[in-house]
Motif scaffolding. Structure first.
Motif, PDB file in Angstrom:
ATOM      1  N   THR A  72     -10.544  -3.018  -7.083  1.00 47.95           N
ATOM      2  CA  THR A  72     -11.208  -4.316  -7.058  1.00 47.95           C
ATOM      3  C   THR A  72     -10.200  -5.453  -7.064  1.00 47.95           C
ATOM      4  N   LEU A  73      -9.199  -5.335  -7.942  1.00 44.46           N
ATOM      5  CA  LEU A  73      -8.187  -6.379  -8.025  1.00 44.46           C
ATOM      6  C   LEU A  73      -7.443  -6.517  -6.705  1.00 44.46           C
ATOM      7  N   ALA A  74      -7.128  -5.388  -6.103  1.00 41.92           N
ATOM      8  CA  ALA A  74      -6.430  -5.440  -4.819  1.00 41.92           C
ATOM      9  C   ALA A  74      -7.276  -6.133  -3.768  1.00 41.92           C
ATOM     10  N   LEU A  75      -8.575  -5.787  -3.707  1.00 43.19           N
ATOM     11  CA  LEU A  75      -9.470  -6.346  -2.705  1.00 43.19           C
ATOM     12  C   LEU A  75      -9.615  -7.858  -2.876  1.00 43.19           C
ATOM     13  N   PHE A  76      -9.922  -8.293  -4.105  1.00 39.78           N
ATOM     14  CA  PHE A  76     -10.151  -9.716  -4.323  1.00 39.78           C
ATOM     15  C   PHE A  76      -8.861 -10.529  -4.221  1.00 39.78           C
ATOM     16  N   SER A  77      -7.752  -9.951  -4.652  1.00 40.21           N
ATOM     17  CA  SER A  77      -6.482 -10.670  -4.532  1.00 40.21           C
ATOM     18  C   SER A  77      -6.128 -10.868  -3.070  1.00 40.21           C
ATOM     19  N   LEU A  78      -6.338  -9.823  -2.268  1.00 34.37           N
ATOM     20  CA  LEU A  78      -6.066  -9.910  -0.840  1.00 34.37           C
ATOM     21  C   LEU A  78      -6.939 -10.981  -0.204  1.00 34.37           C
ATOM     22  N   PHE A  79      -8.228 -10.975  -0.555  1.00 30.03           N
ATOM     23  CA  PHE A  79      -9.152 -11.936   0.020  1.00 30.03           C
ATOM     24  C   PHE A  79      -8.762 -13.363  -0.368  1.00 30.03           C
ATOM     25  N   GLY A  80      -8.328 -13.514  -1.665  1.00 31.23           N
ATOM     26  CA  GLY A  80      -7.935 -14.834  -2.118  1.00 31.23           C
ATOM     27  C   GLY A  80      -6.718 -15.351  -1.390  1.00 31.23           C
ATOM     28  N   VAL A  81      -5.754 -14.491  -1.142  1.00 34.05           N
ATOM     29  CA  VAL A  81      -4.547 -14.911  -0.440  1.00 34.05           C
ATOM     30  C   VAL A  81      -4.852 -15.286   1.000  1.00 34.05           C
ATOM     31  N   VAL A  82      -5.660 -14.459   1.648  1.00 31.87           N
ATOM     32  CA  VAL A  82      -5.989 -14.709   3.051  1.00 31.87           C
ATOM     33  C   VAL A  82      -6.762 -16.015   3.200  1.00 31.87           C
ATOM     34  N   THR A  83      -7.754 -16.232   2.322  1.00 31.96           N
ATOM     35  CA  THR A  83      -8.546 -17.453   2.436  1.00 31.96           C
ATOM     36  C   THR A  83      -7.736 -18.685   2.080  1.00 31.96           C
ATOM     37  N   GLY A  84      -6.619 -18.483   1.374  1.00 30.20           N
ATOM     38  CA  GLY A  84      -5.759 -19.603   1.041  1.00 30.20           C
ATOM     39  C   GLY A  84      -4.830 -19.967   2.177  1.00 30.20           C
ATOM     40  N   GLY A  85      -4.882 -19.260   3.271  1.00 29.17           N
ATOM     41  CA  GLY A  85      -4.080 -19.591   4.429  1.00 29.17           C
ATOM     42  C   GLY A  85      -2.704 -18.950   4.431  1.00 29.17           C
ATOM     43  N   SER A  86      -2.452 -17.994   3.511  1.00 31.99           N
ATOM     44  CA  SER A  86      -1.155 -17.328   3.471  1.00 31.99           C
ATOM     45  C   SER A  86      -1.277 -15.920   4.004  1.00 31.99           C
ATOM     46  N   LEU A  87      -0.169 -15.346   4.433  1.00 28.04           N
ATOM     47  CA  LEU A  87      -0.150 -13.973   4.907  1.00 28.04           C
ATOM     48  C   LEU A  87       0.299 -13.060   3.776  1.00 28.04           C
ATOM     49  N   LEU A  88      -0.415 -11.923   3.615  1.00 30.19           N
ATOM     50  CA  LEU A  88      -0.062 -10.970   2.586  1.00 30.19           C
ATOM     51  C   LEU A  88       1.212 -10.252   2.973  1.00 30.19           C
ATOM     52  N   SER A  89       2.180 -10.265   2.110  1.00 26.80           N
ATOM     53  CA  SER A  89       3.441  -9.569   2.356  1.00 26.80           C
ATOM     54  C   SER A  89       3.711  -8.618   1.205  1.00 26.80           C
ATOM     55  N   VAL A  90       3.827  -7.340   1.509  1.00 30.15           N
ATOM     56  CA  VAL A  90       4.090  -6.353   0.470  1.00 30.15           C
ATOM     57  C   VAL A  90       5.419  -6.642  -0.209  1.00 30.15           C
ATOM     58  N   SER A  91       6.411  -6.961   0.575  1.00 31.49           N
ATOM     59  CA  SER A  91       7.725  -7.231  -0.004  1.00 31.49           C
ATOM     60  C   SER A  91       7.693  -8.472  -0.890  1.00 31.49           C
ATOM     61  N   ALA A  92       6.914  -9.474  -0.491  1.00 33.16           N
ATOM     62  CA  ALA A  92       6.796 -10.683  -1.305  1.00 33.16           C
ATOM     63  C   ALA A  92       6.096 -10.371  -2.622  1.00 33.16           C
ATOM     64  N   ALA A  93       5.060  -9.534  -2.563  1.00 31.71           N
ATOM     65  CA  ALA A  93       4.352  -9.146  -3.773  1.00 31.71           C
ATOM     66  C   ALA A  93       5.278  -8.376  -4.712  1.00 31.71           C
ATOM     67  N   GLU A  94       6.114  -7.514  -4.152  1.00 31.70           N
ATOM     68  CA  GLU A  94       7.038  -6.734  -4.968  1.00 31.70           C
ATOM     69  C   GLU A  94       8.040  -7.634  -5.683  1.00 31.70           C
ATOM     70  N   ARG A  95       8.362  -8.749  -5.076  1.00 33.15           N
ATOM     71  CA  ARG A  95       9.337  -9.675  -5.683  1.00 33.15           C
ATOM     72  C   ARG A  95       8.672 -10.692  -6.603  1.00 33.15           C
ATOM     73  N   SER A  96       7.372 -10.697  -6.662  1.00 33.26           N
ATOM     74  CA  SER A  96       6.646 -11.712  -7.419  1.00 33.26           C
ATOM     75  C   SER A  96       6.824 -11.525  -8.924  1.00 33.26           C
ATOM     76  N   LEU A  97       6.594 -12.614  -9.663  1.00 36.25           N
ATOM     77  CA  LEU A  97       6.717 -12.630 -11.109  1.00 36.25           C
ATOM     78  C   LEU A  97       5.389 -13.058 -11.733  1.00 36.25           C
ATOM     79  N   PRO A  98       5.174 -12.771 -13.005  1.00 35.51           N
ATOM     80  CA  PRO A  98       3.960 -13.250 -13.672  1.00 35.51           C
ATOM     81  C   PRO A  98       3.794 -14.752 -13.477  1.00 35.51           C
ATOM     82  N   GLY A  99       2.595 -15.146 -13.073  1.00 37.64           N
ATOM     83  CA  GLY A  99       2.327 -16.540 -12.758  1.00 37.64           C
ATOM     84  C   GLY A  99       2.324 -16.829 -11.279  1.00 37.64           C
ATOM     85  N   ASP A 100       2.916 -15.939 -10.460  1.00 38.57           N
ATOM     86  CA  ASP A 100       2.891 -16.101  -9.005  1.00 38.57           C
ATOM     87  C   ASP A 100       1.547 -15.641  -8.465  1.00 38.57           C
ATOM     88  N   VAL A 101       1.147 -16.236  -7.344  1.00 37.14           N
ATOM     89  CA  VAL A 101      -0.156 -15.908  -6.765  1.00 37.14           C
ATOM     90  C   VAL A 101      -0.232 -14.451  -6.303  1.00 37.14           C
TER      91      VAL A 101
END
Length: 344
Positions: free
Chosen positions: A31-60
């Motif tokens: 569920t978290l994966a689905l809604f997070s993906l939807f939130g990122v896409v609707t925000g106008g950003s592209l989902l990047s696995v590598s970007a997610a791997e580098r993300s820190l607490p507090g990052d989108v």
């Protein structure tokens, strides 16, 4: 507020409203994966696995990172393999805390709080998984998993101590609870290793006697360091040996009573660790295990008390009446084995 922060916050609110806490563990990862993906896409950003791997607490993208981890655990077979994987993720949490502390990120204290809460949650999960594995899997497999947790906890504790050195005083408290949790997880791993050492033939043991002894010594040193830090914080919060209270804090009678009780707990833990060292020299591992468990319980209890006590948030020097007490000097006295700072 940045657009991506607003979007992330809205979707977290939606998740809490749609799914009660009782459902969280069942549907969390997909569920978290689905809604997070939807939130990122609707925000106008592209989902990047590598970007997610580098993300820190507090990052989108950080919820995506956590969801991916949960998915990996979900599809990992065997309880001992899950323990090893979760221990790997604990290492990630340590890296995240270090990056937050050493880079110029916004809302650092809030992010440190979030990161340490996630770390403590992951450590709780490791403890549960290790307990379940010990009850159901072969001794050799569990011992291997415990060794991974043992090494991860040592590395984590070392990282947290290094980060605390560079943080301002008011932010160090965020890491204390995580450090205590790391110590307790390490003790749990050592318990399992001691028990497996008795059950496995010498040639099949995961650790040599010297390696096991070194691991136990590391845990004892970690608890001793944590207790020394707690003693210093108590002194900073409540006053020095002359019995006066720090002028920069307001300490109630109940605070003083809690301080006195906590100081006694610290002495009890130190006594348990002293006995454990002697028992280790005598190679009485079962008795050592009991002393470590006793000390670990005190570490947890002391940490809960420390959260409620007032602290001195400015610098390394506190003023008590007309006396200036340098905390680094107090620390050196503790490290040299002198008596603990006297508390009111």
């Amino acid at each position: 507020m940045p657009v991506h922060d607003s979007i992330s916050r809205r979707w977290r609110t939606v998740l809490r409203q749609l799914f009660p806490n009782a459902w969280k563990h069942i549907f969390r990862a997909p569920t978290l994966a689905l809604f997070s993906l939807f939130g990122v896409v609707t925000g106008g950003s592209l989902l990047s696995v590598s970007a997610a791997e580098r993300s820190l607490p507090g990052d989108v993208l950080y919820p995506i990172k956590l969801a991916a981890e949960q998915t990996r655990i979900l599809f990992t077979g065997g309880k001992t393999e899950k323990v090893k994987l979760k221990a790997e993720f604990v290492g990630r949490r340590a890296d995240e805390i270090q990056k937050i502390a050493t880079t110029n990120v916004s809302k650092r204290q809030e992010r440190l709080h979030e990161a340490t809460e996630i770390l403590k949650r992951d450590l709780d999960t490791v403890n549960v998984q290790l307990h379940e594995a010990a009850a159901q899997n072969s001794v050799a497999d569990v011992a291997l998993a415990a060794r991974v947790v043992d090494q991860a906890s040592d590395s984590l504790a070392s990282t947290l101590r290094g980060v605390k050195i560079i943080l301002p005083e008011e932010e160090k408290g965020e890491l204390s609870g995580a450090e205590a949790a790391a110590v307790n997880t390490g003790v749990k791993a050592v318990q399992v290793l001691i028990e497996s050492q008795d059950k496995l033939a010498e040639q099949n043991a995961v650790l040599t006697p010297d390696q096991l002894k070194e691991s136990i010594q590391n845990k004892m040193q970690g608890m001793e360091d944590h207790m020394a830090d707690a003693a210093l914080k108590l002194s900073a919060a409540s006053g020095t040996s002359n019995g006066e209270y720090a002028s920069s804090t307001s300490v109630s009678l109940s605070d003083a009573e809690a301080t006195s009780s906590t100081n006694q707990q610290i002495k009890t833990a130190q006594q348990s660790l002293t006995e454990a060292r002697q028992l280790l020299e005598e190679n009485n591992l079962q008795a050592v295990k009991e002393r470590l468990v006793d000390a670990a319980k005190v570490v947890t209890s002391v940490e809960k008390t420390m959260v409620m006590l007032p602290t001195v948030a400015s610098g390394t020097t506190m003023m008590v009446g007309t006396t200036s007490t340098n905390i680094s000097e107090m620390k050196s006295k503790v490290d040299e084995g002198s008596s603990q700072p006297t508390l009111p």
